[in-house]
Design an enzyme around this catalytic site. Structure first.
Site, PDB file in Angstrom:
ATOM      1  N   ASN A  24       0.699  -1.253   0.094  1.00  0.00           N
ATOM      2  CA  ASN A  24      -0.156   0.227   0.162  1.00  0.00           C
ATOM      3  C   ASN A  24       0.929   1.306  -0.126  1.00  0.00           C
ATOM      4  OD1 ASN A  24      -2.978  -0.258   0.052  1.00  0.00           O
ATOM      5  ND2 ASN A  24      -2.282  -1.871   1.431  1.00  0.00           N
ATOM      6  N   HIS A 120      -8.322  -0.951   5.847  1.00  0.00           N
ATOM      7  CA  HIS A 120      -8.378  -2.305   6.323  1.00  0.00           C
ATOM      8  C   HIS A 120      -9.138  -3.043   5.465  1.00  0.00           C
ATOM      9  CE1 HIS A 120      -9.592  -5.122   9.559  1.00  0.00           C
ATOM     10  NE2 HIS A 120     -10.662  -5.266   9.235  1.00  0.00           N
TER      11      HIS A 120
HETATM   12  C1  GAR Z   1      -3.266  -4.675   3.796  1.00  0.00           C
HETATM   13  O1  GAR Z   1      -4.234  -5.730   3.133  1.00  0.00           O
HETATM   14  C2  GAR Z   1      -4.066  -3.895   4.832  1.00  0.00           C
HETATM   15  O2  GAR Z   1      -5.274  -3.698   4.497  1.00  0.00           O
HETATM   16  C3  GAR Z   1      -3.823  -4.835   5.983  1.00  0.00           C
HETATM   17  O3  GAR Z   1      -2.641  -5.307   5.989  1.00  0.00           O
HETATM   18  C4  GAR Z   1      -2.332  -5.518   4.617  1.00  0.00           C
HETATM   19  C5  GAR Z   1      -1.137  -4.734   4.359  1.00  0.00           C
HETATM   20  O4  GAR Z   1      -0.327  -5.094   3.151  1.00  0.00           O
HETATM   21  N1  GAR Z   1      -4.115  -4.083   7.373  1.00  0.00           N
HETATM   22  C6  GAR Z   1      -4.806  -4.476   8.165  1.00  0.00           C
HETATM   23  O5  GAR Z   1      -5.466  -5.458   8.232  1.00  0.00           O
HETATM   24  C7  GAR Z   1      -4.999  -3.227   9.255  1.00  0.00           C
HETATM   25  N2  GAR Z   1      -6.059  -3.768  10.186  1.00  0.00           N
HETATM   26  P1  GAR Z   1       0.885  -4.098   2.732  1.00  0.00           P
HETATM   27  O6  GAR Z   1       2.005  -4.187   3.746  1.00  0.00           O
HETATM   28  O7  GAR Z   1       1.299  -4.879   1.288  1.00  0.00           O
HETATM   29  O8  GAR Z   1       0.280  -2.885   2.709  1.00  0.00           O
END
Ligand code: GAR
Length: 214
Positions: A24, A120
């Site tokens: 992200n 989220h």
């Molecule tokens: C993402 O899917 C985000 O939505 C989730 O962790 C992942 C991080 O991916 N966040 C949560 O679950 C927060 N409650 P990334 O490190 O590749 O961005």
């Protein structure tokens, strides 16, 4: 009706907080370089709480300012005070949680009122907490998605800025569903940040409303 989003006239300085992969964060960086956030935002600092977070390594490779505050074994308030000081040092306007897998202390949240965003991977208020995509899959949902919201003192709870929904396919497993939600996350987060930095919004109770430009 309350109006926290004073119109922004300068490039917003983002402080990214992450714990892992950082996809992200990279999507946001890309949209600053050549997408919907170009000219609207800059990354002031990327902060990780996990030493070997791939997202931290990626930020270093991009030459962005980075900081590491390992949270394991530390008291939440003490760790958060270090992070808050670092964000202030870098004159951050908006704190962006991008896979930051640690609860924030009330003091930290109070230090950045309506200035912390989270993404989220569920359609909140369903499936808060960890492994939201697996929770949705195992529950048997036929629609899943992601939510970008302001952060308040409760878990995955603050005012919703936007949501993206996708169908759960009969051919999906939890992994493929999470992957397809992630594709939505990567555009949803940049869009939500653009809306917030525009300052053109207000709150009506829990509702986030956009204000049309005069
Ligand atoms: C993402 O899917 C985000 O939505 C989730 O962790 C992942 C991080 O991916 N966040 C949560 O679950 C927060 N409650 P990334 O490190 O590749 O961005």
């Amino acid at each position: 009706m309350s109006r926290p989003g004073a119109a922004q006239h300068r490039v917003a300085r983002l402080g990214i907080l992450l714990s892992g992969r950082g996809s992200n964060f990279l999507a946001i960086a890309k949209s600053i370089e050549s997408g919907s956030l170009k000219g609207l935002a800059d990354i002031a600092v990327v902060i990780a709480n996990v030493e070997d977070a791939p997202g931290l390594a990626a930020a270093r490779e991009l030459g962005l300012p980075t900081a590491l505050f390992v949270s394991k074994g530390r008291k939440r308030a003490e760790h958060d005070a270090d992070v808050a000081a670092c964000l202030s040092e870098h004159e951050v306007d908006l704190v962006i949680l991008a896979g930051y897998m640690r609860l924030l202390s009330p003091e930290f949240i109070a230090a950045f009122p309506n200035r912390i965003l989270n993404i989220h991977p569920s359609l909140l208020p369903a499936f808060t907490g960890l492994d939201a995509q697996t929770q949705a899959f195992e529950y048997g949902c036929t629609v899943a998605g992601c939510t970008v919201h302001f952060v308040d003192e409760h878990l995955d709870h603050g005012v919703i800025i936007l949501q993206r929904a996708i169908p759960v396919l009969e051919t999906d497993d939890a992994h493929s569903l999470a992957e397809r939600i992630l594709v939505e996350e990567h555009t949803a987060y940049a869009e939500a940040i653009a809306r917030v930095v525009s300052g053109q919004y207000c709150f009506e109770g829990r509702r986030y409303l956009r204000i049309a430009e005069a």
